[in-house]
Design a protein around this motif. Structure first.
Motif, PDB file in Angstrom:
ATOM      1  N   VAL A 495       4.197   2.871  12.664  1.00  0.00           N
ATOM      2  CA  VAL A 495       4.410   1.562  12.056  1.00  0.00           C
ATOM      3  C   VAL A 495       4.325   1.721  10.540  1.00  0.00           C
ATOM      4  N   ILE A 496       5.290   1.141   9.837  1.00  0.00           N
ATOM      5  CA  ILE A 496       5.320   1.219   8.375  1.00  0.00           C
ATOM      6  C   ILE A 496       4.509   0.043   7.846  1.00  0.00           C
ATOM      7  N   THR A 497       3.241   0.282   7.588  1.00  0.00           N
ATOM      8  CA  THR A 497       2.366  -0.795   7.111  1.00  0.00           C
ATOM      9  C   THR A 497       2.750  -1.176   5.687  1.00  0.00           C
ATOM     10  N   LEU A 498       2.240  -2.323   5.242  1.00  0.00           N
ATOM     11  CA  LEU A 498       2.612  -2.816   3.923  1.00  0.00           C
ATOM     12  C   LEU A 498       2.128  -1.852   2.837  1.00  0.00           C
ATOM     13  N   PRO A 499       3.001  -1.425   1.955  1.00  0.00           N
ATOM     14  CA  PRO A 499       2.623  -0.410   0.968  1.00  0.00           C
ATOM     15  C   PRO A 499       1.788  -0.991  -0.165  1.00  0.00           C
ATOM     16  N   ASP A 500       0.813  -0.198  -0.641  1.00  0.00           N
ATOM     17  CA  ASP A 500       0.169  -0.537  -1.905  1.00  0.00           C
ATOM     18  C   ASP A 500       0.719   0.396  -2.977  1.00  0.00           C
ATOM     19  N   VAL A 501       0.221   0.281  -4.198  1.00  0.00           N
ATOM     20  CA  VAL A 501       0.744   1.075  -5.302  1.00  0.00           C
ATOM     21  C   VAL A 501       0.610   2.571  -5.018  1.00  0.00           C
ATOM     22  N   THR A 502      -0.516   2.972  -4.400  1.00  0.00           N
ATOM     23  CA  THR A 502      -0.720   4.397  -4.142  1.00  0.00           C
ATOM     24  C   THR A 502       0.232   4.938  -3.078  1.00  0.00           C
TER      25      THR A 502
END
Length: 653
Positions: A495-502
């Motif tokens: 699952v492609i979880t919501l990305p953060d900056v890192t």
């Protein structure tokens, strides 16, 4: 006034009055004057405009009116005179002799030959169990005493079941009201209501003109294979079908399903009919979950369910139909109106499956299907994308969802969060991105349908094709190019979880030097800071100016003592890295003009200078501006990244 006019009319018509007799002339004039005085007094008295109630029953009215002698004889033979003589509150649609005799003749009956069993349902089909004056009648269905439904249309007068018209309304009686009609109301069949109800005009066209080789009108008017349970799509449902398949329609016309051949339409229509059983609304809760009898088309419905008090029907599209009106009862079955045209597998094989229907039919995507249902994105992905675009969907397998959930269930994820996670797997573009197109595009950013916070800023997704296809560095495409009519599906292993900056710093190899700097031991916890997604209680969101690998190489070249970023003093490196972060800001390129000038950074308030045209950022220790290059607006869930071509140096450097 209406009641007085009726009494005067009856006096003129009553056969026992002989106006040739002077005595009766005088009596009539006296009574007429009295009635006029009563009428004038009643109509001019604002405090009392009521009249004494009628004293004759419905049966007595019929018995004393010679124009209804055939109706009276039929009531007597059916043993219904007592019913209409007793107390109650009835509405009777009364056909006169001409109408009743015409009906009997058309059906090869006479009053002498017709039996009680034949006449009773015909007569009770004219009787509602509650009084409804013309002003109280509304367009819609009412049950009658025969156990059938009556469709009343009040748009232009009062029309019953599409063919019978009220000619004289509101003949008040002591136990109800009579409305005279111009024809006998024949006991209705399912076909009767398909024709009578204007909400079914598209269904009627489909049953007749659009499928000329199938005798639907005969079948649904008869008793062979009856009783039927028919799930009847409304006109809006047919228009919705056209919209789902990209058939342009501005109004309800003959072309609302013009892109579907008669043969295909026959498959669809048969799927809405269950023969040999009558499933009433009260029966639905008693069905075993998921159970549904076979349709005339041959396939089973996916199931009939009660969800939060609403009855829904599953088909093979992955989008349920809602039953919006129940128990329209005919002599040969029952109709339930639904808000969507149901489609079996055979129809989808011919017409094409949407992304949703393809996911439903693909083994190993059950949890994705369940998630689509829970978020109602199943309906979104069953339709064409906006503006003629196509969907590209990265579909996580059941194992991928299990890895995400652990011991939890899908229901444990808030719907709003689950919706954004799913949308983060969807790209919308002019054309669907098949595997060859993705690979030809090289490593690149795209936008998903997920959004940042409560804005319309779409989240970015980084596609890396160096070794297969990897998404945001966490999910790999395992199967490609599962075609759908409105897009394409690629099956992924996580699952492609919501990305953060890192997420993007790690996923994008162009930031490998930056990642090395951020993760160098003995420094501030940049990963912990920049992965914080709490937009209300921290320094998030962040605007990050991210130097490329080449930018770090250029910095190292200025000092021969530095062979890599890890050679830079920790305190100095911290100062440099914080200088690239603007806290509490999500400044996209379109918003640079609003922050032009000196902007404080996370480096103890040291400022950088931002310019919007051309987009640049300048550090106090830099001799020239750093261009914002290549990838602008890499949007994460907790901020935005802009790529720059040199490392920003604080004023102290």
């Amino acid at each position: 006034m209406r009641r007085v006019r009726v009494l005067i009319t009856e006096l003129f018509n009553h056969q026992t009055i002989n106006l040739k007799t002077m005595k009766f002339k005088h009596l009539f004039k006296t009574l007429l004057v009295t009635l006029i005085i009563v009428s004038f007094t009643s109509c001019s008295d604002d405090d009392d405009t009521t009249f004494p109630p009628a004293t004759t029953t419905i049966a007595e009215f019929v018995a004393t009116n010679p124009d209804y002698s055939s109706l009276l004889a039929a009531l007597q033979k059916a043993e219904l005179v007592t019913t209409l003589s007793g107390t109650g509150s009835f509405t009777v649609f009364a056909p006169n002799n001409a109408a009743f005799d015409a009906f009997l003749s058309a059906n090869n009956l006479t009053l002498e030959s017709a039996t009680k069993e034949q006449l009773e349902p015909i007569l009770l089909n004219h009787v509602l169990g509650e009084e409804r004056t013309s002003g109280q009648l509304q367009t819609g269905y009412q049950d009658n005493l025969a156990g059938f439904s009556t469709y009343i249309n009040t748009e232009d007068g009062v029309v019953i079941n599409g063919t019978v018209t009220v000619t004289t309304a509101d003949l008040d009686q002591s136990n109800g009201v009579i409305h005279a009609v111009n024809a006998v109301i024949a006991p209705p069949t399912i076909a009767t209501f398909a024709v009578a109800d204007p909400n079914f005009s598209q269904l009627e066209l489909s049953l007749t003109s659009r499928t000329p080789d199938v005798p639907y009108a005969t079948t649904l008017s008869g008793t062979t294979s009856s009783p039927f349970t028919v799930f009847a799509p409304t006109d809006a449902a047919f228009l919705d079908l056209a919209a789902r398949f990209g058939i342009a329609t501005d109004a309800i016309t003959d072309t609302a399903v013009g892109g579907i051949t008669p043969e295909q339409l026959a498959i669809v229509l048969n799927y809405h009919v269950i023969a040999g059983t009558q499933i009433l609304a009260a029966d639905i809760p008693n069905l075993v979950e998921g159970e549904a009898p076979a349709t005339l088309q041959g396939e089973l419905l996916g199931g009939i369910f009660i969800e939060e008090g609403v009855a829904e029907i599953e088909d093979e599209t992955g989008v349920d139909a809602t039953i919006i009106a129940t128990d329209v009862k005919a002599t040969n079955g029952v109709i339930h109106a639904i808000d969507k045209v149901l489609l079996p597998s055979a129809a989808l094989d011919a017409l094409g499956r949407s992304v949703t229907a393809t996911a439903v039919a693909t083994e190993g995507l059950d949890l994705l299907t369940a998630a689509l249902y829970r978020t109602q994105l199943n309906d979104v992905l069953d339709r064409p994308a906006a503006d003629g675009n196509q969907y590209t969907v990265f579909a996580p397998t059941d194992d991928a969802f299990r890895a995400l959930l652990g011991d939890a269930d899908l229901e444990d994820i808030p719907v709003e969060d689950l919706t954004q996670i799913l949308l983060n797997h969807v790209i919308v573009a002019n054309d669907a991105l098949d595997a060859s197109t993705i690979i030809a595009g090289g490593n690149a950013y795209n936008n998903t349908l997920a959004t940042y916070g409560d804005t319309d800023n779409n989240l970015s997704i980084y596609i890396n094709v160096d070794d297969g296809v990897t998404l945001n560095g966490v999910s790999t495409v395992a199967a490609t190019d599962v075609a759908a009519r409105n897009g394409i599906i690629h099956v992924v292993d996580a699952v492609i979880t919501l990305p953060d900056v890192t997420t993007f710093a790690v996923a994008d190899p162009n930031f490998s030097s930056l990642v090395a700097a951020l993760t160098d031991g003995g420094q501030a916890d940049f990963v912990g800071i920049l992965s914080n997604t709490d937009l209300d209680g921290s320094d998030a969101p962040f605007t990050v100016f991210a130097p490329t690998n080449q930018a770090f190489t250029d910095l190292l070249d200025t000092n021969p003592m530095w062979n890599s970023v890890t050679d830079i003093d920790d305190t100095l490196l911290d100062s440099v890295l914080f200088y690239h972060v603007i806290p509490n800001a999500n400044v996209q390129s379109s918003g640079l003009a609003s922050v032009e000038g000196e902007v404080p950074t996370a480096n103890a308030g040291a400022t950088v200078v931002i310019a919007a045209s051309p987009p640049t950022v300048t550090g106090g220790g830099n001799s020239s501006a750093s261009e914002i290059v290549a990838d602008l607006d890499i949007q994460a869930s907790n901020g935005v990244i802009h790529t720059i071509n040199q490392v920003l140096l604080p004023p102290s450097m």
